[in-house]
Write a protein that holds these residues in place. Structure first.
Motif, PDB file in Angstrom:
ATOM      1  N   PRO A  63      30.931  42.033  38.184  1.00 58.72           N
ATOM      2  CA  PRO A  63      30.145  42.047  39.428  1.00 58.72           C
ATOM      3  C   PRO A  63      29.709  40.649  39.872  1.00 58.72           C
ATOM      4  CG  PRO A  63      28.852  42.828  37.566  1.00 58.72           C
ATOM      5  CD  PRO A  63      30.230  42.576  37.044  1.00 58.72           C
ATOM      6  N   ASP A  64      30.011  39.608  39.061  1.00 55.08           N
ATOM      7  CA  ASP A  64      29.623  38.241  39.403  1.00 55.08           C
ATOM      8  C   ASP A  64      30.233  37.844  40.752  1.00 55.08           C
ATOM      9  OD1 ASP A  64      29.737  35.445  39.631  1.00 55.08           O
ATOM     10  OD2 ASP A  64      29.237  35.287  37.505  1.00 55.08           O
ATOM     11  N   HIS A  65      29.351  37.364  41.673  1.00 54.84           N
ATOM     12  CA  HIS A  65      29.821  37.065  43.035  1.00 54.84           C
ATOM     13  C   HIS A  65      30.904  36.004  43.030  1.00 54.84           C
ATOM     14  CE1 HIS A  65      26.886  39.651  44.619  1.00 54.84           C
ATOM     15  NE2 HIS A  65      25.849  38.936  44.173  1.00 54.84           N
ATOM     16  N   SER A  66      30.708  34.943  42.198  1.00 57.21           N
ATOM     17  CA  SER A  66      31.681  33.844  42.255  1.00 57.21           C
ATOM     18  C   SER A  66      33.056  34.336  41.827  1.00 57.21           C
ATOM     19  CB  SER A  66      31.232  32.694  41.358  1.00 57.21           C
ATOM     20  OG  SER A  66      31.089  33.175  40.048  1.00 57.21           O
ATOM     21  N   VAL A  67      33.057  35.271  40.868  1.00 54.64           N
ATOM     22  CA  VAL A  67      34.364  35.803  40.421  1.00 54.64           C
ATOM     23  C   VAL A  67      35.000  36.591  41.567  1.00 54.64           C
ATOM     24  CG1 VAL A  67      35.526  37.313  38.784  1.00 54.64           C
ATOM     25  CG2 VAL A  67      33.608  35.919  38.028  1.00 54.64           C
ATOM     26  N   LEU A  68      34.170  37.390  42.243  1.00 55.84           N
ATOM     27  CA  LEU A  68      34.712  38.182  43.357  1.00 55.84           C
ATOM     28  C   LEU A  68      35.278  37.266  44.443  1.00 55.84           C
ATOM     29  CD1 LEU A  68      32.064  41.036  43.721  1.00 55.84           C
ATOM     30  CD2 LEU A  68      34.343  41.205  42.798  1.00 55.84           C
ATOM     31  N   TYR A  69      34.569  36.155  44.713  1.00 56.42           N
ATOM     32  CA  TYR A  69      35.060  35.245  45.767  1.00 56.42           C
ATOM     33  C   TYR A  69      36.366  34.601  45.387  1.00 56.42           C
ATOM     34  CZ  TYR A  69      30.593  35.836  47.857  1.00 56.42           C
ATOM     35  OH  TYR A  69      29.504  36.404  48.420  1.00 56.42           O
ATOM     36  N   LYS A  70      36.397  34.146  44.107  1.00 59.44           N
ATOM     37  CA  LYS A  70      37.621  33.484  43.642  1.00 59.44           C
ATOM     38  C   LYS A  70      38.783  34.464  43.800  1.00 59.44           C
ATOM     39  CE  LYS A  70      40.001  30.458  41.086  1.00 59.44           C
ATOM     40  NZ  LYS A  70      41.313  30.866  41.490  1.00 59.44           N
ATOM     41  N   THR A  71      38.487  35.710  43.481  1.00 60.91           N
ATOM     42  CA  THR A  71      39.534  36.736  43.571  1.00 60.91           C
ATOM     43  C   THR A  71      39.970  36.909  45.031  1.00 60.91           C
ATOM     44  OG1 THR A  71      38.374  37.789  41.763  1.00 60.91           O
ATOM     45  CG2 THR A  71      40.107  39.057  42.799  1.00 60.91           C
ATOM     46  N   CYS A  72      38.969  36.979  45.929  1.00 58.82           N
ATOM     47  CA  CYS A  72      39.313  37.121  47.353  1.00 58.82           C
ATOM     48  C   CYS A  72      40.147  35.941  47.818  1.00 58.82           C
ATOM     49  CB  CYS A  72      38.050  37.175  48.205  1.00 58.82           C
ATOM     50  SG  CYS A  72      37.173  38.707  47.971  1.00 58.82           S
ATOM     51  N   SER A  73      39.775  34.778  47.321  1.00 58.43           N
ATOM     52  CA  SER A  73      40.487  33.570  47.746  1.00 58.43           C
ATOM     53  C   SER A  73      41.946  33.619  47.266  1.00 58.43           C
ATOM     54  CB  SER A  73      39.728  32.375  47.167  1.00 58.43           C
ATOM     55  OG  SER A  73      40.513  31.246  47.215  1.00 58.43           O
ATOM     56  N   ASP A  74      42.108  34.011  45.973  1.00 57.27           N
ATOM     57  CA  ASP A  74      43.484  34.118  45.436  1.00 57.27           C
ATOM     58  C   ASP A  74      44.289  35.138  46.238  1.00 57.27           C
ATOM     59  OD1 ASP A  74      42.642  32.378  43.603  1.00 57.27           O
ATOM     60  OD2 ASP A  74      42.563  33.768  41.908  1.00 57.27           O
ATOM     61  N   LEU A  75      43.587  36.219  46.569  1.00 54.00           N
ATOM     62  CA  LEU A  75      44.213  37.295  47.319  1.00 54.00           C
ATOM     63  C   LEU A  75      44.709  36.776  48.671  1.00 54.00           C
ATOM     64  CD1 LEU A  75      43.892  40.539  46.846  1.00 54.00           C
ATOM     65  CD2 LEU A  75      42.223  40.346  48.633  1.00 54.00           C
ATOM     66  N   THR A  76      43.833  35.971  49.304  1.00 54.25           N
ATOM     67  CA  THR A  76      44.167  35.456  50.645  1.00 54.25           C
ATOM     68  C   THR A  76      45.381  34.541  50.583  1.00 54.25           C
ATOM     69  OG1 THR A  76      41.792  35.412  50.914  1.00 54.25           O
ATOM     70  CG2 THR A  76      43.100  34.477  52.696  1.00 54.25           C
ATOM     71  N   LYS A  77      45.427  33.719  49.510  1.00 52.92           N
ATOM     72  CA  LYS A  77      46.568  32.791  49.398  1.00 52.92           C
ATOM     73  C   LYS A  77      47.865  33.586  49.360  1.00 52.92           C
ATOM     74  CE  LYS A  77      43.887  29.236  47.109  1.00 52.92           C
ATOM     75  NZ  LYS A  77      43.310  28.893  45.823  1.00 52.92           N
ATOM     76  N   VAL A  78      47.818  34.672  48.610  1.00 51.86           N
ATOM     77  CA  VAL A  78      49.041  35.492  48.519  1.00 51.86           C
ATOM     78  C   VAL A  78      49.354  36.106  49.884  1.00 51.86           C
ATOM     79  CG1 VAL A  78      50.085  37.485  47.400  1.00 51.86           C
ATOM     80  CG2 VAL A  78      48.569  35.992  46.093  1.00 51.86           C
ATOM     81  N   MET A  79      48.283  36.651  50.532  1.00 54.68           N
ATOM     82  CA  MET A  79      48.524  37.291  51.838  1.00 54.68           C
ATOM     83  C   MET A  79      49.068  36.265  52.835  1.00 54.68           C
ATOM     84  SD  MET A  79      45.423  40.023  52.384  1.00 54.68           S
ATOM     85  CE  MET A  79      44.305  38.860  53.044  1.00 54.68           C
ATOM     86  N   SER A  80      48.450  35.073  52.846  1.00 57.78           N
ATOM     87  CA  SER A  80      48.844  34.099  53.877  1.00 57.78           C
ATOM     88  C   SER A  80      50.289  33.640  53.652  1.00 57.78           C
ATOM     89  CB  SER A  80      47.882  32.920  53.883  1.00 57.78           C
ATOM     90  OG  SER A  80      48.219  32.009  52.877  1.00 57.78           O
ATOM     91  N   LYS A  81      50.693  33.669  52.374  1.00 57.06           N
ATOM     92  CA  LYS A  81      52.067  33.244  52.070  1.00 57.06           C
ATOM     93  C   LYS A  81      53.084  34.234  52.645  1.00 57.06           C
ATOM     94  CE  LYS A  81      54.715  31.824  48.011  1.00 57.06           C
ATOM     95  NZ  LYS A  81      54.777  31.894  46.550  1.00 57.06           N
ATOM     96  N   ARG A  82      52.718  35.515  52.632  1.00 54.38           N
ATOM     97  CA  ARG A  82      53.685  36.554  53.016  1.00 54.38           C
ATOM     98  C   ARG A  82      53.519  37.038  54.464  1.00 54.38           C
ATOM     99  NH1 ARG A  82      57.249  35.878  49.647  1.00 54.38           N
ATOM    100  NH2 ARG A  82      58.206  36.130  51.672  1.00 54.38           N
ATOM    101  N   LEU A  83      52.457  36.585  55.131  1.00 53.82           N
ATOM    102  CA  LEU A  83      52.140  37.133  56.452  1.00 53.82           C
ATOM    103  C   LEU A  83      52.970  36.461  57.542  1.00 53.82           C
ATOM    104  CD1 LEU A  83      49.944  39.108  57.608  1.00 53.82           C
ATOM    105  CD2 LEU A  83      48.694  37.062  58.250  1.00 53.82           C
TER     106      LEU A  83
END
Length: 1627
Positions: free
Chosen positions: A1026-1046
């Motif tokens: 539930p740590d916020h920083s972990v969730l953000y890092k995850t969102c950020s990693d997620l975005t990098k993947v999305m932006s690569k394929r979008l």
């Protein structure tokens, strides 16, 4: 050894005999006994003298001494001189009779001495005792007691005196007026009688074989007369019991005629005692002896007493037996012995009596009678032989008893009867039935409950007892085999015995296998002869149904299958081979399963398949038809077990499949439909499944029968007489219709595919559809299920042949009406899931639904499910509906959601395109941002599910674009940070699937794996945090993947969707939106040039209104990146922020570390400032108290805080590494100046800021080490808790030492630069900084790395300088550093020999040394250095150093004691071969030996080490070997054995030094440590114990004696124990 010494010691022990500590008392006694064994006469004389000289000694003390005399006499009777024996006798006699009062402990102890002496000197004893046993005078209580005990311990010596004693005693009896005298006389007479009987029983061993019973008869009778006629009536119960016991023993010695005369009075008198006394054992024992004596002499009068005897004995045997109380058990056994004795003389009377008592209404009485009956069956076999049938008849009454206690005894009797051949007789089968009946008992208590009454016999314990009894009868009573086989089979089928199935099967298997293996013809059962047995068909079906519920009725599944296998040819000759093959694998499945883990559906199918195979193998239509008929008849036995009944219906269905007799099939179907209990849902389902299975072979007949049944009277509601009399047997017509509807569904599912399609419309749907408008819930559920089954059946058939199902839409509408009629706010019935499953089954069938129809279907179903309250919500109870229990509700919710997903899949399967996906998703979309957790979870899970299905079934035929990707990602990606974990996980799955769908649309192959997209799956685990920083890092990693394929054209859609996400109902998702947005712009912003102004404006607006801390920080960081140009201004502004920094400021500082160039400039600036600014100022604490406090200066503290935050940024690694030596030194010095410093006051609040000044510096240093990637250093420091140590004043030096150690071991190459940076600060004005650096340098010298790096000279010179530092802590640390060279660079020791020895010597003489810390360091250092110094450098100093050390050996300070002993050991190598040194070693040897038991374990270790290394110098090979073999650090030492062996070698090798040794040891009698005092006492004890006579002159025994006597009064009991033990060696 001087006589007086032994006497003094014995005297001291006698004085200490009543020490307050039990262990000391015990040891004193042992030592007195040891001395007494060695010199019995002398010690006994001293004991006697002691008693004579102290006539007023307290009783407890006298008792201990008398007990010691008794022990010495007991084990040394042969060695004691005769005169001593005489005087002991007279002493004991005097002690025993001195007081006319009875004082039990004292007089008993004296009496025991006389008894002990009497074992050898009986004549002398008797002479003494009889002098106090004069005719006409009442003797002392203990004189009589002693005579009694002597007659026990020395039978052959005493019996010859007994005639005379009895002669003297008889007149005394009438003089005894007090109860205690009467008691002792009675007790003596009892003992005398027992001794005479023992003497007479062993005449062959007796000294005078002429002694006969009648020698004593007249005296015994005379005594009996007084005891019986006068004393037995006493009011004192103890006396009455003893008299009774005596009378019992005396009976055997009385003349027969006298006894016969007394029996009529004696027996009633003894029986009357039962009422007067609580302790019944002695009365029963006495009674048993009287009966035994009477029976032995063939008494005739005894029979007249029989009634009263039996009555009383029966009362006794009926009393409850408490097995934790031995007297009640003994009493019970004595009473049973009485019954045995009487049974042998009066078998008929006894038999009738016991059997009559079985009819008594009192429970205890019945239990008692049963106990007697069991005892007699087992013990008086021959007597009971003729009464077997009578007993068999009589036992029936207690068998009908309701009490479990009685039943328990009945079972014990039956078990005894079985072993004695009763069960084979007529009526025996009832007993077997009784046992089986009780094997079938149900539990008294639910799980976890316990009986309140400990005596209660629960059903569980009774059942276990019967299980065991049945097993015993089967396995141990061979002749019962034909009674039990095959009769036990009868009990398998009636339902009341179902709980006994397991033990029954086990017994039958055992019996059957034994008969089978012995080829016993009785194994084959003739069912026509055995009329009571169930038929083979019923047996088989019963055992199969048992097997279907293997964990019911005490796990009866496996035993039932095993029994089936055992019975094989008895069921049908064709089954044997099949069962041998098929049953073992089934048993293996059960072995590996539990009730929870067994897959019930799969298991049932296996059993039905087995049944089908069995019938095919039997291949006998008549047999199969009989099975069908009997199974149908057998149905009613399962009316209370509906699951089992349901399975039996399926068995009947499978059986009917194999029946060729169509008439019989119809008849059985008719019977099933008429007799079924339609009110019950499980039974309706079972009937339908059975009839469905039957239809597989008999479709025409089954449909005809169902049609006929549908038109029969069962459905007519006309008011006939039948109806008036009985409301249709309370069965509602709707329930019967429901059964019929279900039957049609099952028929459709099970019928052969080629025959069913053309029957569906005309035969099946025609019969069902007329019920579509029903309001009855049961019928609704049956209809939905049935339609679903029909749809399934059609789908199966359509695979093989095309078919348009014209009534599809009509059926779907009917189904949806059912859902709409359900209440929207609760889920109480399975209507929703069943409807959706049925619709899902109908979807694949042609024709397809129109767009509107599809829309309505989804709208009704999705909204109807998603809007339900959460599963945990308890609905209000309405009148007509029951509330579901939580388990049922959970299952219903699970089924409902699963059914919805199945429906969504089936809709998507009709149109698997982006548009088709959108048409499903639009129903779910709005639920994704609902404010309710459970609604979002349902929506996210459903989306994940349909996307996964979409991807699995995707076939890209032409290049279509996946046009809704951006919109879907925009909706779903913020959900990855949803506060509800299940939503987060589902959202990641959705994105993963969406990106793979996009890849497929881009033309990638099915098996293509994209690394970036695959990296999303591990993110799920991070999302669980539930740590916020972990969730953000995850969102950020997620975005990098999305932006690569979008694709570029979908980017703007996504971005603006994310702006919407900033105002989501869940704040977490707003945060996620901001992070995804930032990352996306960082990666792809270049392509959105024209949108930048608009985006910045939006961001600006958002920043002003966002209150969420994390969202603001995320936005702030973006701004910070833009603001990296104005460095000086930014730093100044941040330094002036109030302390402690808030998280926003901290984030700002941290962000500054992201750019290496910026970070490098800031670090340089901070180091420069810290070097020139004062770290703290001294402020007065208060005007009144005086004294100063160190208060940190503001700017250096703020900079340290900022530096810490900056280094937290991972990007600061490069500058941190390049500036490492300077920054490390700067922070170490800063840390030294921060310890014990308090924070400055805040200008606004005037309170000290809550900053730990040293903590900040330590944290900064720690982060620096991490940035420099010194992981091993970090690891070591964390393991040692060094950081906490560094921050606090009292542990700071330890912390710095640990830091230096870790750096030396794991970061050596960095040290030269660090040392260079630290050296200038050694001359710093701040003492605290000098201490820190000296501690650091001191530890560096402990490691060889400084020599390798050529730092040794620099460090040694610095240490030499610091030896004269004004601060004593610095001096101590410099001495420590000089000593450390021996560990770090031993090869350099001799180079600095002179300086080292000088420094250490002065250290040992240091005056200004409050805690002796410098002395301690000097000794420890010298110890280390000595190991490497050349002899020439030390040679002349050895004795000088030795003399300096010696005073420290007994220091109160543990560490100094330890260091001095260690140092002494290290000196040994310089003294070998030197006579002076050998003397010195012998000088301290005693001290070392005694400190082996020092309370401090480190001192003990040091002693072991010193003695090992000094061993060769001692001058005795054996002692050298001992020291080297026994004194190992890791081995425990048995000190007593070690000292004992050592003293032997000291005596042998150094007799001349014994005087010196023992004087040295005696000095330690006054040591401060009790352990050492105890050790010294042991040492002396061992020395005395091992000293040969000729060496005694070397010891000053007077001093030793005096010392030990003193230690015997030591306050510590351990010391007193050892002193007493040592005294035991004086012999």
């Amino acid at each position: 050894m001087d006589e007086t010494d032994v006497e003094q010691v014995t005297l001291a022990l006698l004085d200490a005999a009543t020490d307050k500590d039990a262990e000391v008392q015990e040891q004193v006694r042992k030592s007195m006994l040891t001395l007494g064994k060695q010199q019995p006469d002398r010690v006994l004389a001293m004991c006697q003298d002691y008693l004579l000289k102290h006539p007023k000694l307290v009783v407890t003390h006298r008792v201990v001494i008398l007990q010691t005399i008794e022990l010495i006499v007991g084990c040394r009777i042969e060695q004691i001189s005769y005169p001593r024996i005489k005087s002991i006798i007279s002493l004991a006699s005097d002690e025993m009779t001195r007081s006319k009062e009875v004082i039990p402990d004292w007089q008993q102890a004296a009496s025991n001495i006389l008894v002990a002496v009497g074992n050898k000197h009986i004549n002398d004893i008797m002479e003494e005792i009889l002098s106090k046993f004069q005719p006409g005078l009442l003797p002392h209580f203990f004189v009589v007691q002693t005579l009694a005990n002597l007659s026990d311990s020395n039978v052959y010596g005493m019996v010859p005196f007994l005639n005379a004693i009895l002669g003297t005693m008889l007149p005394m009896l009438s003089m005894a007026k007090q109860d205690n005298m009467k008691w002792v006389f009675s007790s003596a007479l009892c003992h005398f009688s027992d001794s005479i009987l023992e003497y007479l029983a062993n005449l062959d061993k007796a000294p005078d074989p002429t002694v006969r019973k009648d020698t004593f008869s007249s005296e015994i009778y005379a005594a009996f007369d007084i005891l019986f006629n006068n004393w037995l009536q006493s009011r004192e119960s103890k006396l009455r019991l003893t008299v009774a016991e005596a009378v019992g023993s005396m009976c055997h010695l009385m003349a027969s005629d006298k006894l016969e005369e007394q029996i009529p009075k004696l027996i009633p008198a003894i029986l009357s005692l039962y009422k007067k006394n609580n302790e019944h054992y002695i009365i029963s024992k006495s009674l048993c002896q009287v009966i035994d004596a009477s029976v032995n002499m063939g008494s005739r009068v005894l029979e007249t007493q029989l009634d009263s005897l039996l009555f009383a004995l029966h009362q006794q045997v009926s009393a409850p037996v408490d097995y934790s109380n031995p007297p009640t058990v003994k009493n019970h056994n004595e009473v049973l012995r009485c019954f045995s004795l009487l049974a042998n003389s009066f078998p008929d009377r006894l038999g009738i009596f016991v059997l009559q008592k079985l009819e008594n209404s009192n429970e205890r009485s019945r239990v008692g009678s049963l106990a007697v009956l069991r005892h007699l069956i087992n013990s008086s076999t021959s007597t009971m032989e003729g009464k077997k049938l009578l007993i068999l008849a009589s036992i029936r009454q207690p068998m009908a008893d309701h009490s479990n206690k009685v039943k328990k005894h009945v079972i014990q009797v039956i078990s005894a009867m079985a072993h004695h051949g009763y069960l084979e007789l007529e009526g025996g089968e009832l007993l077997v039935r009784f046992i089986v009946q009780h094997c079938a008992l149900h539990d008294t208590y639910q799980r976890g409950q316990r009986p309140t009454d400990p005596e209660e016999v629960t059903n569980e314990s009774l059942r276990t007892m019967c299980d065991n009894t049945l097993h015993l009868l089967t396995t141990t009573v061979g002749r019962l085999a034909d009674v039990l086989w095959p009769k036990l089979l009868y009990f398998l089928t009636p339902p009341q015995f179902s709980n006994a199935t397991t033990p029954l099967c086990k017994s039958l298997i055992e019996l059957g296998n034994k008969k089978k293996n012995n080829q016993d013809p009785s194994f084959n059962i003739d069912f026509t002869q055995e009329v009571n047995l169930p038929s083979p068909q019923t047996l088989m079906v019963r055992l199969l149904v048992n097997a279907a519920f293997p964990f019911n009725s005490r796990d009866h599944g496996a035993p039932s299958l095993l029994l089936l296998q055992t019975l094989s040819i008895n069921v049908h000759p064709n089954t044997e081979i099949l069962w041998e093959k098929e049953i073992p694998p089934l048993l293996s499945v059960l072995e590996e399963s539990t009730a929870e883990s067994l897959d019930k559906k799969h298991w049932d199918e296996k059993l039905l398949k087995l049944l089908s195979k069995i019938l095919a193998t039997i291949d006998d239509d008549k047999w199969v038809c009989q099975l069908a008929a009997e199974s149908t008849r057998y149905l009613s036995t399962y009316n209370n077990a509906l699951e089992e009944k349901s399975f039996l219906y399926r068995c009947i269905g499978v059986t009917l499949q194999q029946c060729f007799n169509k008439e019989l099939v119809k008849k059985q179907l008719q019977e099933i439909l008429l007799t079924a209990r339609h009110n019950d849902a499980i039974e309706r389902e079972g009937v339908a499944m059975g009839i469905g299975l039957c239809a597989n072979s008999h479709l025409e007949g089954t449909l005809a029968k169902l049609d006929e049944f549908g038109k029969s009277d069962a459905f007519k509601k006309s008011p006939s007489i039948f109806n008036l009399l009985k409301e249709r047997n309370d069965v509602e017509v709707e329930k019967v219709k429901s059964t019929l509807i279900l039957c049609y569904g099952q028929v459709a599912l099970n019928a052969p595919p080629e025959k069913i399609l053309n029957r569906i419309d005309q035969d099946i749907l025609r019969c069902i559809s007329k019920h579509f408008n029903t309001k009855d819930l049961t019928m609704k559920l049956s209809l939905i299920q049935s339609v679903g089954l029909i749809a399934k059946a059609i789908t199966e058939c359509v695979k093989k042949q095309g078919y348009v199902f014209s009534r599809k839409q009509e059926l779907i509408n009917v189904m949806l009406d059912f859902i709409k009629a359900e209440p929207a706010d609760s889920l109480r019935t399975p209507v929703r899931p069943l409807v959706m499953t049925t619709c899902a089954n109908l979807m694949p069938l042609d024709p397809a639904l129109s767009e509107n129809e599809g829309f309505d279907l989804l709208k009704v179903c999705v909204n109807g499910v998603f809007s339900l309250p959460p599963e945990t919500h308890t609905p209000e109870k309405t009148k007509e509906e029951e509330i579901l229990d939580p388990k049922q509700r959970k299952a219903l919710y699970k089924d409902t959601l699963a059914a919805l997903q199945e429906l969504l899949r089936s809709v998507l399967a009709r149109d698997p395109t982006p548009d088709g996906l959108q048409s499903v998703f639009k129903h779910i979309e709005s639920w994704l941002s609902s404010g309710q957790d459970h609604e979002r979870e349902r929506a996210a899970t459903a989306t994940a599910h349909i996307l996964a299905y979409y991807l699995d079934n995707l076939t890209v035929k032409n290049m279509v674009s996946f046009h809704n990707l951006g919109a879907l990602l925009g909706r779903l990606s913020p959900r990855c940070s949803d506060p509800h974990p299940a939503v987060r996980t589902a959202a990641v799955d959705c994105i993963y699937t969406l990106l793979y769908i996009q890849l497929r649309y881009e033309g990638f192959s099915l098996d293509y794996k994209d690394e970036a997209v695959d990296s999303l799956l591990p993110l799920k685990n991070r999302l669980e945090n539930p740590d916020h920083s972990v969730l953000y890092k995850t969102c950020s990693d997620l975005t990098k993947v999305m932006s690569k394929r979008l694709p570029q054209q979908q980017l703007s859609t996504l971005v603006f969707m994310l702006f919407e996400g900033l105002v989501d109902s869940q704040t977490n998702c707003c945060r996620a939106s901001s992070v995804i947005l930032n990352t996306l712009l960082k990666n792809r912003g270049g392509g959105l040039q024209e949108l930048v102004p608009e985006m910045l404006e939006v961001l600006h607006v958002r920043l002003q209104s966002i209150t969420e801390e994390q969202v603001r920080v995320a936005a702030g960081q973006t701004v910070l990146i833009l603001a990296s140009q104005h460095l000086q201004t930014v730093v100044t502004a941040l330094v002036n922020q109030p302390l402690p920094y808030d998280s926003w400021t901290s984030e700002m500082w941290m962000a500054l570390g992201a750019d290496p160039i910026v970070a490098s400039q800031i670090i340089e600036m901070v180091m420069e400032k810290l070097a020139i600014m004062a770290p703290y100022v001294d402020k007065k604490e208060s005007m009144i108290r005086g004294g100063t406090t160190k208060v940190a200066t503001n700017q250096p503290l703020a900079m340290t805080c900022g530096l810490k935050e900056l280094l937290l940024n991972g990007q600061s690694q490069e500058p941190a590494v390049s500036l490492f030596p300077r920054l490390f030194s700067c922070l170490t010095v800063r840390l030294g100046a921060s310890v014990g410093v308090s924070a400055p006051k805040d200008n606004n609040t005037k309170h000290a800021a809550s900053v730990h000044v040293a903590g900040v510096a330590a944290d900064a240093l720690r982060i620096l080490l991490a940035r420099a990637q010194l992981d091993e250093v970090m690891k070591r420091l964390d393991e040692d808790n060094a950081w906490d140590a560094m921050k606090e004043q009292n542990t700071h030096i330890t912390g710095v030492t640990l830091l230096a150690r870790a750096m030396s071991k794991h970061a050596g190459p960095r040290l030269p630069a660090i040392v260079e940076c630290l050296c200038p600060s050694l001359n710093n004005i701040y003492e605290c900084q000098r201490i820190t650096i000296t501690a650091f340098f001191s530890e560096l010298l402990n490691h060889h790395v400084v020599t390798e790096l050529m730092l040794i000279d620099v460090l040694m010179n610095n240490m030499m300088e610091r030896i004269s530092d004004p601060c004593c802590t610095v001096r101590m640390l410099s001495v420590r550093g000089l000593g450390n060279i021996a560990v770090g660079s031993p090869e350099k020791v001799n180079k600095y020999a002179k300086e080292l020895l000088a420094a250490m010597s002065s250290g040992m003489e240091e005056k200004d040394d409050p805690g002796k810390l410098i002395t301690l360091e000097a000794m420890s250092g010298l110890s280390k250095v000595l190991l490497f110094l050349d002899k020439k450098n030390v040679h002349l100093l050895v004795v000088y150093i030795f003399m300096k050390i010696k005073p420290f050996l007994e220091s109160e300070n543990d560490e100094i004691r330890c260091a001095s002993i260690h140092l002494m050991g290290n000196l040994s190598k310089f003294g070998s071969g030197e006579p002076v040194f050998k003397d010195q070693i012998h000088n301290v040897l005693v001290s070392l030996l005694l400190h082996l038991v020092d309370p401090n374990p480190q001192v003990v270790k040091a002693c072991k080490y010193a003695m090992r290394v000094c061993a060769p110098v001692v001058g005795s090979e054996q002692i050298t070997a001992m020291f080297q073999n026994h004194l190992h650090d890791d081995k425990s030492l048995h000190y007593g054995e070690f000292i004992n062996d050592l003293t032997k070698y000291l005596i042998q090798d150094f007799p001349g030094m014994l005087n010196f040794y023992h004087i040295s040891v005696i000095q330690f009698f006054k040591s401060n440590w009790p352990e050492v005092r105890a050790g010294a006492a042991m040492f002396i004890g061992c020395l005395l114990g091992n000293l040969p006579e000729e060496h005694l002159s070397h010891l000053n025994m007077g001093t030793i004696t005096k010392g030990l006597v003193m230690l015997l009064q030591d306050p510590d009991p351990v010391v007193r124990v050892k002193a007493a033990e040592a005294m035991g060696r004086f012999h």
